[in-house]
Design a protein around this motif. Structure first.
Motif, mmCIF file in Angstrom:
data_model
loop_
_atom_site.group_PDB
_atom_site.id
_atom_site.type_symbol
_atom_site.label_atom_id
_atom_site.label_comp_id
_atom_site.label_asym_id
_atom_site.label_seq_id
_atom_site.Cartn_x
_atom_site.Cartn_y
_atom_site.Cartn_z
ATOM 1 N N THR A 62 -9.403 0.609 -8.283
ATOM 2 C CA THR A 62 -9.201 1.462 -9.456
ATOM 3 C C THR A 62 -8.694 2.843 -9.073
ATOM 4 O O THR A 62 -8.355 3.645 -9.944
ATOM 5 C CB THR A 62 -10.515 1.619 -10.247
ATOM 6 O OG1 THR A 62 -11.523 2.170 -9.379
ATOM 7 C CG2 THR A 62 -10.991 0.270 -10.778
ATOM 8 N N GLY A 63 -8.623 3.132 -7.778
ATOM 9 C CA GLY A 63 -8.152 4.434 -7.301
ATOM 10 C C GLY A 63 -8.231 4.475 -5.793
ATOM 11 O O GLY A 63 -8.604 3.486 -5.141
ATOM 12 N N PRO A 64 -7.885 5.613 -5.170
ATOM 13 C CA PRO A 64 -7.963 5.739 -3.711
ATOM 14 C C PRO A 64 -9.399 5.548 -3.227
ATOM 15 O O PRO A 64 -10.361 5.812 -3.956
ATOM 16 C CB PRO A 64 -7.478 7.175 -3.462
ATOM 17 C CG PRO A 64 -6.677 7.526 -4.673
ATOM 18 C CD PRO A 64 -7.333 6.813 -5.814
ATOM 19 N N GLY A 100 -4.218 2.555 -4.346
ATOM 20 C CA GLY A 100 -4.872 3.134 -5.506
ATOM 21 C C GLY A 100 -4.195 4.385 -6.020
ATOM 22 O O GLY A 100 -4.733 5.080 -6.887
ATOM 23 N N LEU A 101 -2.996 4.682 -5.509
ATOM 24 C CA LEU A 101 -2.247 5.860 -5.948
ATOM 25 C C LEU A 101 -1.507 5.587 -7.258
ATOM 26 O O LEU A 101 -1.141 6.524 -7.967
ATOM 27 C CB LEU A 101 -1.263 6.291 -4.858
ATOM 28 C CG LEU A 101 -1.896 6.671 -3.513
ATOM 29 C CD1 LEU A 101 -0.810 6.962 -2.480
ATOM 30 C CD2 LEU A 101 -2.823 7.863 -3.663
ATOM 31 N N GLU A 102 -1.221 4.317 -7.528
ATOM 32 C CA GLU A 102 -0.632 3.904 -8.796
ATOM 33 C C GLU A 102 -1.404 2.687 -9.298
ATOM 34 O O GLU A 102 -2.027 1.972 -8.510
ATOM 35 C CB GLU A 102 0.856 3.584 -8.644
ATOM 36 C CG GLU A 102 1.702 4.786 -8.256
ATOM 37 C CD GLU A 102 3.191 4.474 -8.259
ATOM 38 O OE1 GLU A 102 3.569 3.408 -8.789
ATOM 39 O OE2 GLU A 102 3.960 5.288 -7.732
ATOM 40 N N ARG A 103 -1.354 2.455 -10.603
ATOM 41 C CA ARG A 103 -2.111 1.350 -11.175
ATOM 42 C C ARG A 103 -1.169 0.347 -11.838
ATOM 43 O O ARG A 103 -0.220 0.730 -12.529
ATOM 44 C CB ARG A 103 -3.123 1.879 -12.192
ATOM 45 C CG ARG A 103 -4.101 2.868 -11.587
ATOM 46 C CD ARG A 103 -5.138 3.337 -12.586
ATOM 47 N NE ARG A 103 -6.104 2.297 -12.893
ATOM 48 C CZ ARG A 103 -7.182 2.484 -13.653
ATOM 49 N NH1 ARG A 103 -7.407 3.680 -14.174
ATOM 50 N NH2 ARG A 103 -8.014 1.495 -13.892
#
Length: 254
Positions: free
Chosen positions: A53-55, A36-39
């Motif tokens: 959607t995120g960490p 979740g560090l990049e999308r």
């Protein structure tokens, strides 16, 4: 620049999965997207049916560098992993994970007082302290010497069995991938895509000198380094032809 393309994989709960491939093919980028560090610019990644959607605490990550906070002790660095958790007995959880990674007696030590292997054990404990569903390992043993690296491979397997956590490893080391993984995905050059998927059908503990281990090593090597647009069979055919030609040349020379 398109870094990854057409990645379609399903990793089973409790599986030890590995990505291998050349430098710059997008392995670490893929791992960061799972974390979740990049999308991704298209498509989606899910864990347990939930779209990332995120960490999140359901995923832990261990990097090549241990990234410990130098002003904190071993137990404080592990406790730092619980900063977003609501738990009743943090001290007991930290102590449990210190035992898990074999660092009893080093609770009050600072990172500067630890060897590289010990520092990575702390990193593992910090990533595991929230009981994540998935543990992501981005070349965590790459900076260690050969003997410590092999020792840590055994430790990671022990922890994997004890925690029953799904582990996803990125490595450049073919032997490491075969020794640890249930399945191995070979990522091709940019844009990165799954070139081949291997099942490691070898009993544990695995013998690096075993004939089947050596054959899989050969197959992975060919998969990683074969030219784009060629099949694995064509590489084997070319290798066989080269061998035959060498034998003929040797015979003619005699």
């Amino acid at each position: 620049m398109t870094v990854l393309r057409d990645i379609c994989l399903s990793i089973e709960p409790g599986e030890f999965f590995c990505f291998v491939g050349g430098s710059g093919c997008g392995k670490s980028t893929l791992l960061k997207m799972i974390a979740g560090l990049e999308r991704p610019t298209s498509g989606k990644i899910t864990v347990g049916g939930r779209t990332i959607t995120g960490p999140g605490l359901d995923r832990g990550m261990v990097f090549q560098e241990h990234r410990l906070l130098p002003w904190l002790t071993v137990e404080q660095n592990i406790d730092f992993g619980l900063r977003e958790s609501v738990v009743k007995d943090r001290a007991a959880i930290v102590a449990e994970h210190i035992r898990l990674v074999g660092l009893v007696g080093f609770e009050k030590a600072y990172p500067r007082q630890l060897s590289g292997g010990m520092a990575q054990r702390v990193g593992l404990a910090r990533a595991l302290v929230n009981r994540p569903e998935v543990l992501l390992l981005d070349e965590p043993l790459g900076a260690l010497d050969a003997l410590t690296r092999q020792q840590m491979q055994h430790e990671i397997l022990r922890i994997w069995r004890a925690e029953n956590t799904t582990m996803i490893l990125v490595t450049h080391d073919i032997d490491e991938a075969i020794f640890l993984a249930d399945r191995i995905a070979v990522i091709g050059s940019r844009p990165g895509e799954v070139r081949d998927l291997f099942t490691v059908d070898l009993p544990r503990p695995r013998d690096r000198g075993d004939q089947k281990f050596d054959q899989l090593r050969h197959d992975l090597w060919n998969s990683i380094f074969r030219p784009a647009g060629t099949s694995a069979s064509s590489v084997d055919d070319q290798a066989s032809a080269d061998k035959d030609q060498a034998e003929v040349s040797e015979y003619v020379g005699k």
